[in-house]
Design a protein around this motif. Structure first.
Motif, mmCIF file in Angstrom:
data_model
loop_
_atom_site.group_PDB
_atom_site.id
_atom_site.type_symbol
_atom_site.label_atom_id
_atom_site.label_comp_id
_atom_site.label_asym_id
_atom_site.label_seq_id
_atom_site.Cartn_x
_atom_site.Cartn_y
_atom_site.Cartn_z
ATOM 1 N N ASP A 196 -4.044 -15.296 -6.280
ATOM 2 C CA ASP A 196 -3.353 -15.786 -4.987
ATOM 3 C C ASP A 196 -2.166 -15.013 -4.611
ATOM 4 N N SER A 198 -0.665 -16.079 -1.900
ATOM 5 C CA SER A 198 0.214 -17.177 -0.407
ATOM 6 C C SER A 198 2.011 -16.974 -1.865
ATOM 7 N N CYS A 246 1.906 -18.928 -6.662
ATOM 8 C CA CYS A 246 3.109 -19.959 -4.905
ATOM 9 C C CYS A 246 3.159 -21.429 -6.165
ATOM 10 N N CYS A 251 -3.744 -24.819 -5.556
ATOM 11 C CA CYS A 251 -3.817 -23.386 -5.956
ATOM 12 C C CYS A 251 -4.871 -23.597 -7.023
ATOM 13 N N CYS A 254 -3.586 -19.151 -8.906
ATOM 14 C CA CYS A 254 -2.218 -19.481 -9.450
ATOM 15 C C CYS A 254 -2.689 -20.533 -10.573
HETATM 16 ZN ZN ZN Z 1 -2.303 -20.007 -5.192
#
Ligand code: ZN
Length: 263
Positions: A196, A198, A246, A251, A254
């Motif tokens: 990810d 973000s 993140c 998530c 992550c």
């Molecule tokens: Zn994440």
């Protein structure tokens, strides 16, 4: 209203005339520009040596019933999405999440587009760089670009969309994922799918001294050498294996990275 000349002056100020570049962009902060995407693209192409952009196609993706453990995905959950999945075709539109500039680049005469069913790139004057991509190493073009002294250019966007950081995460040994996509009438396994992004903007403060930045009213363009970026990301992850993840507790990717570090 911004025009070609103002955009070109801004891009030229980055000093990348002899540099191959990967770009990511949101055009909205520029306001109205006549022939928006094509005008921005022309100004950018006229200010760099060569250009690639991600033209990813997430609608090809399939989630199987079962698969490898700790893969940042819930198996068997996307049955309806699976039914809507479309097989990759080299003329398939880039996902709207990528913005409209990659589509303008892909549609440009002479542009090349790679054939990874999820993580394709389009480029102009970049054939040797694009040719390094394989199904197994989807981000190899970013390594090739760095070897050529390439830079990442972020147009009105931050590092949360900076695909090149994924390449550096992999160099740092961070966990990668497996995904699946339709290509023709087959389901293709796609290894080394990234995590990810973000949380990536954490990198900004570390590379600020080496980042070129130009502003045009409310709009901005920033650029960083890929070698410098890769060094900074690897150093950050060496010092903190949880860096750039993140903070969302739900998530999946992550959390999968955290699972590997904590076990
Ligand atoms: Zn994440």
């Amino acid at each position: 209203m911004l025009d070609y000349d103002e955009l070109k002056t801004a891009f030229e100020a980055l000093g990348l005339a002899n540099t191959p570049v990967i770009a990511h962009a949101s055009l909205q902060p520029f306001g109205y520009i006549q022939n928006g995407a094509d005008t921005v693209l022309q100004a950018l192409l006229d200010s760099v040596k060569s250009l690639i952009m991600p033209t990813f196609t997430y609608k090809t993706m399939i989630t199987p019933e079962v698969g490898p453990p700790n893969n940042g995905v819930t198996y068997g959950m996307d049955k309806d999405l699976n039914k809507m999945a479309e097989p990759f075709a080299v003329d398939m539109r880039a996902d709207t999440m990528m913005g409209i500039l990659p589509e303008a680049l892909r549609n440009r005469p002479g542009a090349k587009r790679t054939s990874h069913p999820i993580l394709s790139f389009a480029g102009v004057n970049s054939d040797l760089i694009l040719d390094t991509q394989t199904l197994y190493e989807p981000f190899a073009p970013l390594g090739a670009l760095a070897d050529e002294g390439g830079w990442a250019v972020l147009i009105n966007v931050d590092h949360s969309v900076n695909t090149s950081i994924h390449y550096a995460e992999k160099l740092a040994g961070r966990k990668q994922f497996t995904r699946w996509a339709l290509a023709g009438n087959r389901v293709v396994e796609c290894p080394n799918f990234p995590g990810d992004s973000s949380g990536f903007n954490t990198i900004a403060s570390y590379i600020k001294p080496d980042t070129q930045r130009v502003t045009l009213g409310d709009a901005f363009i920033q650029a960083i050498s890929l070698r410098r970026l890769f060094d900074a990301v690897q150093e950050l992850i060496r010092n903190d294996p949880l860096a750039l993840l993140c903070q969302r507790t739900d998530c999946e990717r992550c959390n999968a990275v955290r699972n590997v570090i904590e076990t």
